[in-house]
Design a protein around this motif. Structure first.
Motif, PDB file in Angstrom:
ATOM      1  N   ALA A   1     -16.233  -4.382   3.858  1.00  0.00           N
ATOM      2  CA  ALA A   1     -14.827  -4.635   3.503  1.00  0.00           C
ATOM      3  C   ALA A   1     -14.700  -5.647   2.382  1.00  0.00           C
ATOM      4  O   ALA A   1     -13.633  -5.773   1.775  1.00  0.00           O
ATOM      5  N   TYR A   2     -15.773  -6.380   2.104  1.00  0.00           N
ATOM      6  CA  TYR A   2     -15.698  -7.422   1.084  1.00  0.00           C
ATOM      7  C   TYR A   2     -15.812  -6.886  -0.341  1.00  0.00           C
ATOM      8  O   TYR A   2     -15.598  -7.620  -1.298  1.00  0.00           O
ATOM      9  N   THR A   3     -16.155  -5.606  -0.501  1.00  0.00           N
ATOM     10  CA  THR A   3     -16.164  -4.997  -1.821  1.00  0.00           C
ATOM     11  C   THR A   3     -14.764  -4.465  -2.086  1.00  0.00           C
ATOM     12  O   THR A   3     -14.383  -3.396  -1.604  1.00  0.00           O
ATOM     13  N   ILE A   4     -13.981  -5.232  -2.837  1.00  0.00           N
ATOM     14  CA  ILE A   4     -12.570  -4.896  -3.059  1.00  0.00           C
ATOM     15  C   ILE A   4     -12.429  -3.811  -4.124  1.00  0.00           C
ATOM     16  O   ILE A   4     -11.732  -2.821  -3.929  1.00  0.00           O
ATOM     17  N   LEU A   5     -13.078  -4.009  -5.261  1.00  0.00           N
ATOM     18  CA  LEU A   5     -13.064  -3.040  -6.359  1.00  0.00           C
ATOM     19  C   LEU A   5     -14.431  -2.340  -6.439  1.00  0.00           C
ATOM     20  O   LEU A   5     -15.467  -3.027  -6.408  1.00  0.00           O
ATOM     21  N   PRO A   6     -14.463  -1.025  -6.552  1.00  0.00           N
ATOM     22  CA  PRO A   6     -15.750  -0.322  -6.672  1.00  0.00           C
ATOM     23  C   PRO A   6     -16.522  -0.753  -7.916  1.00  0.00           C
ATOM     24  O   PRO A   6     -15.935  -1.111  -8.942  1.00  0.00           O
ATOM     25  N   ASN A   7     -17.840  -0.679  -7.823  1.00  0.00           N
ATOM     26  CA  ASN A   7     -18.714  -1.041  -8.941  1.00  0.00           C
ATOM     27  C   ASN A   7     -19.075   0.161  -9.802  1.00  0.00           C
ATOM     28  O   ASN A   7     -19.938   0.056 -10.682  1.00  0.00           O
ATOM     29  N   SER A   8     -18.434   1.306  -9.553  1.00  0.00           N
ATOM     30  CA  SER A   8     -18.678   2.508 -10.354  1.00  0.00           C
ATOM     31  C   SER A   8     -17.385   3.340 -10.349  1.00  0.00           C
ATOM     32  O   SER A   8     -16.505   3.114  -9.511  1.00  0.00           O
ATOM     33  N   PRO A   9     -17.270   4.316 -11.249  1.00  0.00           N
ATOM     34  CA  PRO A   9     -16.045   5.128 -11.310  1.00  0.00           C
ATOM     35  C   PRO A   9     -15.824   6.023 -10.108  1.00  0.00           C
ATOM     36  O   PRO A   9     -14.737   6.562  -9.922  1.00  0.00           O
ATOM     37  N   THR A  10     -16.866   6.265  -9.292  1.00  0.00           N
ATOM     38  CA  THR A  10     -16.726   7.120  -8.121  1.00  0.00           C
ATOM     39  C   THR A  10     -17.123   6.349  -6.864  1.00  0.00           C
ATOM     40  O   THR A  10     -17.929   5.418  -6.911  1.00  0.00           O
ATOM     41  N   VAL A  11     -16.534   6.756  -5.737  1.00  0.00           N
ATOM     42  CA  VAL A  11     -16.854   6.116  -4.460  1.00  0.00           C
ATOM     43  C   VAL A  11     -17.331   7.148  -3.442  1.00  0.00           C
ATOM     44  O   VAL A  11     -17.567   6.835  -2.305  1.00  0.00           O
TER      45      VAL A  11
END
Length: 219
Positions: A209-219
């Motif tokens: 839950a601590y990853t607020i914004l994805p680190n890539s364009p897709t999840v």
């Protein structure tokens, strides 16, 4: 100035204005110059209707003025018996995803809760969490959504919901639209048996839950 109206059902899928007529619960989305500005959700309750307004502040708007204007409009509507307002501000953008800080207020302008949320490039909710009002610590109840379908398909289905403990770890996974053939929420260790349908290591955004914004364009 361009204003566009869209509608969603309780599963967060787009529906037509005609389909809305047969729904007890739905959301009305207002876009201003192609940017999502407001979400009005109407839910029937025992003694009337509950309405929630979500408003996304632009850089040139004053939060206090928007709060007062929306609350004044609701007070004058005698069909609304329960109400809450969520104001979004402090926008951040990364890889096409947008995160916001949010605050929820009562009709008396009392701060009820606060947290963060993240939307994808199609303005679909992908993350939502609460913070303690005094300590700002993450509270249990954060969740993330996983959608299926092609990116250019407006009616992508909601397939999975991940719920998190207050330490940020996954608690439960819920299956929607019969994606995995489950009939109830399951714990992560059970979910990992379904690697053929959803490869866990290919979707690190959902691991915490601590990853607020994805680190890539897709999840």
């Amino acid at each position: 100035m361009s204003i566009q109206i869209k509608y969603k059902n309780e599963l967060n899928s787009f529906v037509s204005m005609q389909q809305v007529q047969g729904l007890k619960e739905y959301s009305k989305l207002t876009y201003y110059n192609n940017q999502l500005q407001q979400i009005e959700t109407l839910i029937p309750i025992r003694n009337g209707n509950k309405k929630t307004v979500e408003y996304f502040l632009s850089d040139d708007q004053v939060k206090e003025s928007i709060i007062q204007g929306i609350i004044n409009a609701v007070i004058s509507d005698d069909k609304i018996t329960k109400f809450s307002l969520v104001i979004y501000f402090s926008k951040q953008i990364q890889h096409g995803f947008t995160s916001w800080d949010w605050e929820e207020y009562s009709v008396d302008k009392i701060l009820l809760s606060k947290g963060k949320s993240t939307y994808d490039a199609k303005n679909r909710l992908v993350f939502y969490c609460f913070f303690d009002l005094q300590t700002n610590a993450l509270k249990k109840g954060a969740f993330k959504f996983y959608y299926g379908g092609k990116f250019d398909d407006e009616n992508d289905d909601l397939l999975l919901k991940f719920n998190y403990y207050d330490n940020g770890e996954v608690e439960l996974v819920t299956d929607y639209n019969d994606f995995l053939g489950l009939h109830e929420a399951i714990y992560l260790d059970e979910f990992l048996y379904y690697e053929n349908e959803f490869k866990w290591e290919d979707h690190p955004y959902y691991h915490s839950a601590y990853t607020i914004l994805p680190n890539s364009p897709t999840v």
